[in-house]
Design a protein around this motif. Sequence first.
Motif, PDB file in Angstrom:
ATOM      1  N   UNK A 163      40.728  43.345  50.282  1.00 31.89           N
ATOM      2  CA  UNK A 163      39.819  44.039  49.352  1.00 31.89           C
ATOM      3  C   UNK A 163      39.957  43.463  47.939  1.00 31.89           C
ATOM      4  N   UNK A 164      41.195  43.124  47.553  1.00 35.28           N
ATOM      5  CA  UNK A 164      41.412  42.529  46.233  1.00 35.28           C
ATOM      6  C   UNK A 164      40.782  41.137  46.140  1.00 35.28           C
ATOM      7  N   UNK A 165      40.626  40.472  47.277  1.00 38.51           N
ATOM      8  CA  UNK A 165      39.955  39.167  47.295  1.00 38.51           C
ATOM      9  C   UNK A 165      38.439  39.302  47.237  1.00 38.51           C
ATOM     10  N   UNK A 166      37.945  40.523  47.301  1.00 43.95           N
ATOM     11  CA  UNK A 166      36.516  40.756  47.166  1.00 43.95           C
ATOM     12  C   UNK A 166      35.807  41.052  48.467  1.00 43.95           C
ATOM     13  N   UNK A 167      36.539  41.362  49.521  1.00 45.05           N
ATOM     14  CA  UNK A 167      35.915  41.676  50.805  1.00 45.05           C
ATOM     15  C   UNK A 167      35.019  42.906  50.651  1.00 45.05           C
ATOM     16  N   UNK A 168      33.808  42.870  51.216  1.00 45.21           N
ATOM     17  CA  UNK A 168      32.887  44.009  51.085  1.00 45.21           C
ATOM     18  C   UNK A 168      33.358  45.216  51.893  1.00 45.21           C
ATOM     19  N   UNK A 169      32.736  46.349  51.639  1.00 43.16           N
ATOM     20  CA  UNK A 169      33.161  47.599  52.251  1.00 43.16           C
ATOM     21  C   UNK A 169      33.057  47.567  53.770  1.00 43.16           C
ATOM     22  N   UNK A 170      31.989  46.948  54.323  1.00 47.45           N
ATOM     23  CA  UNK A 170      31.814  46.936  55.770  1.00 47.45           C
ATOM     24  C   UNK A 170      32.909  46.109  56.453  1.00 47.45           C
ATOM     25  N   UNK A 223      48.228  33.967  41.621  1.00 48.76           N
ATOM     26  CA  UNK A 223      48.024  33.052  42.733  1.00 48.76           C
ATOM     27  C   UNK A 223      46.536  32.736  42.851  1.00 48.76           C
ATOM     28  N   UNK A 224      46.229  31.556  43.333  1.00 49.48           N
ATOM     29  CA  UNK A 224      44.824  31.208  43.560  1.00 49.48           C
ATOM     30  C   UNK A 224      44.325  31.939  44.796  1.00 49.48           C
ATOM     31  N   UNK A 225      43.032  31.896  45.007  1.00 48.65           N
ATOM     32  CA  UNK A 225      42.440  32.566  46.151  1.00 48.65           C
ATOM     33  C   UNK A 225      42.990  31.996  47.461  1.00 48.65           C
ATOM     34  N   UNK A 226      43.081  30.684  47.536  1.00 51.34           N
ATOM     35  CA  UNK A 226      43.597  30.043  48.747  1.00 51.34           C
ATOM     36  C   UNK A 226      45.065  30.381  48.988  1.00 51.34           C
ATOM     37  N   UNK A 227      45.846  30.489  47.929  1.00 52.09           N
ATOM     38  CA  UNK A 227      47.248  30.862  48.087  1.00 52.09           C
ATOM     39  C   UNK A 227      47.387  32.294  48.597  1.00 52.09           C
ATOM     40  N   UNK A 228      46.523  33.173  48.109  1.00 56.15           N
ATOM     41  CA  UNK A 228      46.551  34.559  48.587  1.00 56.15           C
ATOM     42  C   UNK A 228      46.151  34.653  50.049  1.00 56.15           C
ATOM     43  N   UNK A 229      45.128  33.888  50.431  1.00 55.55           N
ATOM     44  CA  UNK A 229      44.703  33.885  51.829  1.00 55.55           C
ATOM     45  C   UNK A 229      45.804  33.298  52.710  1.00 55.55           C
ATOM     46  N   UNK A 230      46.457  32.241  52.237  1.00 57.16           N
ATOM     47  CA  UNK A 230      47.559  31.641  52.995  1.00 57.16           C
ATOM     48  C   UNK A 230      48.703  32.638  53.163  1.00 57.16           C
ATOM     49  N   UNK A 244      42.641  38.841  59.814  1.00 55.06           N
ATOM     50  CA  UNK A 244      42.648  37.561  59.091  1.00 55.06           C
ATOM     51  C   UNK A 244      41.457  36.715  59.515  1.00 55.06           C
ATOM     52  N   UNK A 245      41.139  36.727  60.815  1.00 56.67           N
ATOM     53  CA  UNK A 245      39.981  35.978  61.307  1.00 56.67           C
ATOM     54  C   UNK A 245      38.688  36.514  60.682  1.00 56.67           C
ATOM     55  N   UNK A 246      38.563  37.846  60.627  1.00 60.51           N
ATOM     56  CA  UNK A 246      37.388  38.450  59.985  1.00 60.51           C
ATOM     57  C   UNK A 246      37.286  38.025  58.517  1.00 60.51           C
ATOM     58  N   UNK A 247      38.409  38.092  57.808  1.00 65.16           N
ATOM     59  CA  UNK A 247      38.422  37.726  56.393  1.00 65.16           C
ATOM     60  C   UNK A 247      38.085  36.253  56.210  1.00 65.16           C
ATOM     61  N   UNK A 248      38.675  35.400  57.025  1.00 62.91           N
ATOM     62  CA  UNK A 248      38.433  33.962  56.909  1.00 62.91           C
ATOM     63  C   UNK A 248      36.957  33.635  57.156  1.00 62.91           C
ATOM     64  N   UNK A 249      36.344  34.264  58.167  1.00 66.18           N
ATOM     65  CA  UNK A 249      34.905  34.035  58.429  1.00 66.18           C
ATOM     66  C   UNK A 249      34.065  34.456  57.235  1.00 66.18           C
ATOM     67  N   UNK A 250      34.395  35.596  56.652  1.00 67.46           N
ATOM     68  CA  UNK A 250      33.633  36.072  55.499  1.00 67.46           C
ATOM     69  C   UNK A 250      33.832  35.126  54.319  1.00 67.46           C
ATOM     70  N   UNK A 251      35.066  34.678  54.089  1.00 71.21           N
ATOM     71  CA  UNK A 251      35.334  33.767  52.967  1.00 71.21           C
ATOM     72  C   UNK A 251      34.631  32.432  53.140  1.00 71.21           C
ATOM     73  N   UNK A 252      34.527  31.956  54.373  1.00 68.51           N
ATOM     74  CA  UNK A 252      33.852  30.679  54.625  1.00 68.51           C
ATOM     75  C   UNK A 252      32.361  30.746  54.300  1.00 68.51           C
TER      76      UNK A 252
END
Length: 180
Positions: free
Chosen positions: A124-131, A66-73, A167-175
């Motif tokens: 984490x698999x999408x690359x989210x940092x440890x913090x 899946x693409x990154x956007x598909x995984x986030x969706x 999800x909000x935290x992840x979306x902010x970081x991805x943006x």
Amino acid sequence: MAMPDDDILAPRRPRSGTRSRGSFSDTEARGPIIDQDGHEIRPETLEQGFREFRFEFGEGNPFGNLTREQRVARIEAIAKLLDVAFILPGTKIRYGIDGLIGLIPVVGDIITTAISLWLVREARALGAPWYLTARMLGNVAVDGVVGMVPFAGDAFDVMFRANMRNVRLLRRWLDKQPRI
């Protein structure tokens, strides 16, 4: 003509020295094998087909490419299902299956916490940092521990919405991340 009880309870044995018609061995022919169109299937073809039989699911894991956007969706959809899928009739209070499954003492909270942990693993698999992962785990821990309290914990689950927060935290970081 009534059948005696002995014939019902014990299978009938052949009266003569021959074998019964109902029992077959592997070497004994039962007649031709016919497919659904009425054509005869040769035994060699059938044996070869069973040796080569396997399920084909495409290449690798169907969810792996899946693409990154598909995984986030997918993460967002599961978080919405867990936290805000339904509306309490007559109010504006939204709840999800997290609040419903949480009504089952202990087991329900363990199940919803496990699903929430899977969402953190996906982040984490999408690359989210440890913090960011640590903060997400904190949200899941608060939701899981307080959710163990009967009824009050379920009300807290409905209001806290740990998965939507994550999800909000992840979306902010991805943006903030550069597009590749």
